[in-house]
Scaffold this motif. Structure first.
Motif, mmCIF file in Angstrom:
data_model
loop_
_atom_site.group_PDB
_atom_site.id
_atom_site.type_symbol
_atom_site.label_atom_id
_atom_site.label_comp_id
_atom_site.label_asym_id
_atom_site.label_seq_id
_atom_site.Cartn_x
_atom_site.Cartn_y
_atom_site.Cartn_z
ATOM 1 N N ARG A 284 26.823 11.362 25.758
ATOM 2 C CA ARG A 284 27.030 11.683 27.166
ATOM 3 C C ARG A 284 27.959 12.883 27.361
ATOM 4 O O ARG A 284 28.349 13.187 28.488
ATOM 5 N N GLY A 285 28.344 13.511 26.270
ATOM 6 C CA GLY A 285 29.190 14.694 26.352
ATOM 7 C C GLY A 285 30.641 14.394 26.653
ATOM 8 O O GLY A 285 31.379 15.269 27.100
ATOM 9 N N VAL A 286 31.087 13.144 26.406
ATOM 10 C CA VAL A 286 32.472 12.755 26.677
ATOM 11 C C VAL A 286 33.322 13.136 25.472
ATOM 12 O O VAL A 286 33.091 12.656 24.359
ATOM 13 N N GLU A 287 34.311 13.974 25.697
ATOM 14 C CA GLU A 287 35.164 14.448 24.613
ATOM 15 C C GLU A 287 36.162 13.372 24.182
ATOM 16 O O GLU A 287 36.383 12.378 24.876
ATOM 17 N N PHE A 288 36.795 13.618 23.036
ATOM 18 C CA PHE A 288 37.681 12.642 22.404
ATOM 19 C C PHE A 288 38.806 12.170 23.335
ATOM 20 O O PHE A 288 39.016 10.975 23.510
ATOM 21 N N LYS A 289 39.512 13.109 23.960
ATOM 22 C CA LYS A 289 40.640 12.744 24.819
ATOM 23 C C LYS A 289 40.176 11.955 26.037
ATOM 24 O O LYS A 289 40.848 11.021 26.479
ATOM 25 N N GLU A 290 39.018 12.327 26.585
ATOM 26 C CA GLU A 290 38.494 11.597 27.738
ATOM 27 C C GLU A 290 38.077 10.185 27.336
ATOM 28 O O GLU A 290 38.231 9.239 28.113
ATOM 29 N N ARG A 291 37.542 10.041 26.111
ATOM 30 C CA ARG A 291 37.179 8.708 25.632
ATOM 31 C C ARG A 291 38.403 7.809 25.540
ATOM 32 O O ARG A 291 38.369 6.650 25.957
ATOM 33 N N LEU A 292 39.490 8.351 24.989
ATOM 34 C CA LEU A 292 40.718 7.566 24.902
ATOM 35 C C LEU A 292 41.226 7.180 26.284
ATOM 36 O O LEU A 292 41.702 6.065 26.503
ATOM 37 N N SER A 293 41.111 8.091 27.239
ATOM 38 C CA SER A 293 41.546 7.809 28.603
ATOM 39 C C SER A 293 40.710 6.690 29.228
ATOM 40 O O SER A 293 41.254 5.794 29.894
ATOM 41 N N LEU A 294 39.401 6.715 29.013
ATOM 42 C CA LEU A 294 38.529 5.666 29.530
ATOM 43 C C LEU A 294 38.899 4.310 28.945
ATOM 44 O O LEU A 294 38.967 3.302 29.661
ATOM 45 N N LEU A 295 39.164 4.290 27.645
ATOM 46 C CA LEU A 295 39.497 3.029 26.984
ATOM 47 C C LEU A 295 40.858 2.509 27.426
ATOM 48 O O LEU A 295 41.039 1.299 27.605
ATOM 49 N N ARG A 296 41.824 3.395 27.601
ATOM 50 C CA ARG A 296 43.151 2.953 28.062
ATOM 51 C C ARG A 296 43.074 2.383 29.480
ATOM 52 O O ARG A 296 43.855 1.502 29.829
ATOM 53 N N GLY A 297 42.153 2.898 30.278
ATOM 54 C CA GLY A 297 41.994 2.385 31.636
ATOM 55 C C GLY A 297 41.462 0.964 31.670
ATOM 56 O O GLY A 297 41.637 0.265 32.666
ATOM 57 N N ARG A 298 40.801 0.522 30.598
ATOM 58 C CA ARG A 298 40.289 -0.858 30.493
ATOM 59 C C ARG A 298 40.797 -1.490 29.206
ATOM 60 O O ARG A 298 40.053 -2.086 28.452
ATOM 61 N N ARG A 299 42.092 -1.357 28.977
ATOM 62 C CA ARG A 299 42.678 -1.770 27.699
ATOM 63 C C ARG A 299 42.404 -3.244 27.373
ATOM 64 O O ARG A 299 42.118 -3.591 26.224
ATOM 65 N N THR A 300 42.486 -4.123 28.371
ATOM 66 C CA THR A 300 42.287 -5.548 28.119
ATOM 67 C C THR A 300 40.856 -5.824 27.676
ATOM 68 O O THR A 300 40.619 -6.599 26.742
ATOM 69 N N ALA A 301 39.885 -5.185 28.326
ATOM 70 C CA ALA A 301 38.486 -5.359 27.936
ATOM 71 C C ALA A 301 38.255 -4.809 26.532
ATOM 72 O O ALA A 301 37.508 -5.390 25.740
ATOM 73 N N VAL A 302 38.891 -3.690 26.231
ATOM 74 C CA VAL A 302 38.765 -3.077 24.902
ATOM 75 C C VAL A 302 39.283 -4.031 23.836
ATOM 76 O O VAL A 302 38.660 -4.212 22.778
ATOM 77 N N LEU A 303 40.425 -4.669 24.090
ATOM 78 C CA LEU A 303 40.980 -5.620 23.118
ATOM 79 C C LEU A 303 40.095 -6.856 23.013
ATOM 80 O O LEU A 303 39.941 -7.417 21.921
ATOM 81 N N GLY A 304 39.516 -7.288 24.134
ATOM 82 C CA GLY A 304 38.607 -8.430 24.094
ATOM 83 C C GLY A 304 37.385 -8.164 23.248
ATOM 84 O O GLY A 304 36.816 -9.080 22.647
ATOM 85 N N PHE A 305 36.981 -6.903 23.179
ATOM 86 C CA PHE A 305 35.846 -6.509 22.338
ATOM 87 C C PHE A 305 36.282 -6.276 20.903
ATOM 88 O O PHE A 305 35.654 -6.754 19.954
ATOM 89 N N GLY A 306 37.373 -5.518 20.711
ATOM 90 C CA GLY A 306 37.743 -5.032 19.395
ATOM 91 C C GLY A 306 38.499 -6.012 18.512
ATOM 92 O O GLY A 306 38.281 -6.034 17.291
ATOM 93 N N VAL A 307 39.394 -6.816 19.081
ATOM 94 C CA VAL A 307 40.210 -7.708 18.251
ATOM 95 C C VAL A 307 39.367 -8.796 17.574
ATOM 96 O O VAL A 307 39.503 -9.011 16.358
ATOM 97 N N PRO A 308 38.480 -9.505 18.303
ATOM 98 C CA PRO A 308 37.633 -10.479 17.595
ATOM 99 C C PRO A 308 36.764 -9.830 16.521
ATOM 100 O O PRO A 308 36.538 -10.417 15.463
ATOM 101 N N LEU A 309 36.305 -8.613 16.803
ATOM 102 C CA LEU A 309 35.486 -7.908 15.813
ATOM 103 C C LEU A 309 36.315 -7.542 14.584
ATOM 104 O O LEU A 309 35.846 -7.647 13.447
ATOM 105 N N THR A 310 37.559 -7.135 14.806
ATOM 106 C CA THR A 310 38.455 -6.823 13.687
ATOM 107 C C THR A 310 38.690 -8.051 12.818
ATOM 108 O O THR A 310 38.651 -7.978 11.586
ATOM 109 N N LEU A 311 38.933 -9.185 13.450
ATOM 110 C CA LEU A 311 39.141 -10.432 12.710
ATOM 111 C C LEU A 311 37.881 -10.812 11.927
ATOM 112 O O LEU A 311 37.965 -11.250 10.775
ATOM 113 N N ALA A 312 36.730 -10.632 12.563
ATOM 114 C CA ALA A 312 35.474 -10.959 11.885
ATOM 115 C C ALA A 312 35.231 -10.042 10.701
ATOM 116 O O ALA A 312 34.697 -10.467 9.663
ATOM 117 N N PHE A 313 35.648 -8.777 10.826
ATOM 118 C CA PHE A 313 35.439 -7.805 9.758
ATOM 119 C C PHE A 313 36.267 -8.112 8.509
ATOM 120 O O PHE A 313 36.006 -7.568 7.434
#
Length: 283
Positions: free
Chosen positions: A189-218
């Protein structure tokens, strides 16, 4: 806390999507299998060499009496292996995505197509996409290394190092793991690295809900390989949410849920009353 469940929901939806589309699941396994072989070899090497590294790093303790010598070097050996495992969890995704760039990009496009609406394409040649992915992965790795060294040092703090530090470490891993996975869809979608980080920080709780269980599973051997296709699919769904894109199903629900009053307000229905036949001149 609701966003925590939303993030986990995308992880589950991604796994369900690849379960219903077995061909994409099979394609998505290949890069993970190749990367897994490389990482297992590296972790075995760390496991055998961690005690020698601990002894080399603590020559001042050679004259210590037992049990303090064993406690110090045993703790350091465990921290070296945990640090290596921490880096493996983060870099595994980056390396797998790099190896399987064409596979996962096609999978992500298939998810977008299935959800309906526009299917973005980067329009870049493969070598350019690989370069961007490698460059952004290096940026992530540098950030992870910084947090890893910091958490490694904090691991020597009594109590905190055995309780708080591991929790923070999993949260850091989960955040950057999600960044790596969503980059497949967001880069198209043409979203640059810094903008991606900004999007993720804006939904930090949702990001952790996705990433932390996946990290544990990995952390479970071989699980990462089998979860990668679904993780990419789920990350694409999350990327659509972060960008405010809606699926065909959502648009159908919006149309079904539209009230007559709202449709009149939007100009889709004539106003109620007895003046339907009155024609207003345009201003």
């Amino acid at each position: 806390m609701r966003d925590l469940g939303v993030g986990f929901g995308y992880l589950v939806k991604g796994q369900k999507w690849v379960a219903k589309h077995g061909r994409w699941f099979g394609f998505g396994l290949l890069p993970g299998l190749v990367t897994l072989v490389l990482y297992v070899g590296a972790l075995v090497g760390i496991g055998y060499g961690a005690d020698d590294l601990a002894a080399w790093a603590t020559p001042f303790a050679d004259d210590w009496t037992s049990p303090w010598l064993d406690v110090l070097r045993g703790t350091l050996t465990a921290l070296v292996f945990v640090f290596g495992l921490f880096l493996a969890v983060i870099t595994f995704t980056a390396v797998t995505l790099l190896v399987g760039q064409p596979f996962y990009e096609s999978l992500s496009e298939a998810v977008d197509r299935d959800e309906g609406g526009e299917v973005p394409e980067s329009g870049l040649p493969l070598w350019r996409e690989l370069w961007i992915s490698a460059r952004d992965s290096l940026r992530i790795l540098l950030r992870v290394a910084f947090y890893g060294v910091l958490l490694f040092a904090c691991g020597f703090i009594p109590v905190v190092g055995q309780t708080v530090v591991p929790v923070v470490g999993f949260c850091v891993s989960g955040f950057f793991l999600t960044e790596e996975l969503t980059s497949v869809a967001l880069q198209r979608r043409g979203v640059e690295f810094k903008e991606r980080l900004s999007l993720l920080r804006g939904r930090r709780t949702a990001v952790l809900g996705f990433g932390v269980p996946l990290t544990l599973a990995f952390l479970v051997p071989f699980v990462a390989v089998f979860l990668m296709p679904g993780a990419v699919a789920g990350a694409t769904l999350m990327a659509r949410d972060l960008r405010g894109e809606t699926s065909d199903e959502d648009r159908d629900e919006d149309r079904d849920g539209a009230s007559p009053e709202n449709e009149r307000h939007d100009g889709n229905l004539p106003p109620s009353g007895g003046d339907q036949g009155v024609h207003h001149l345009p201003h």
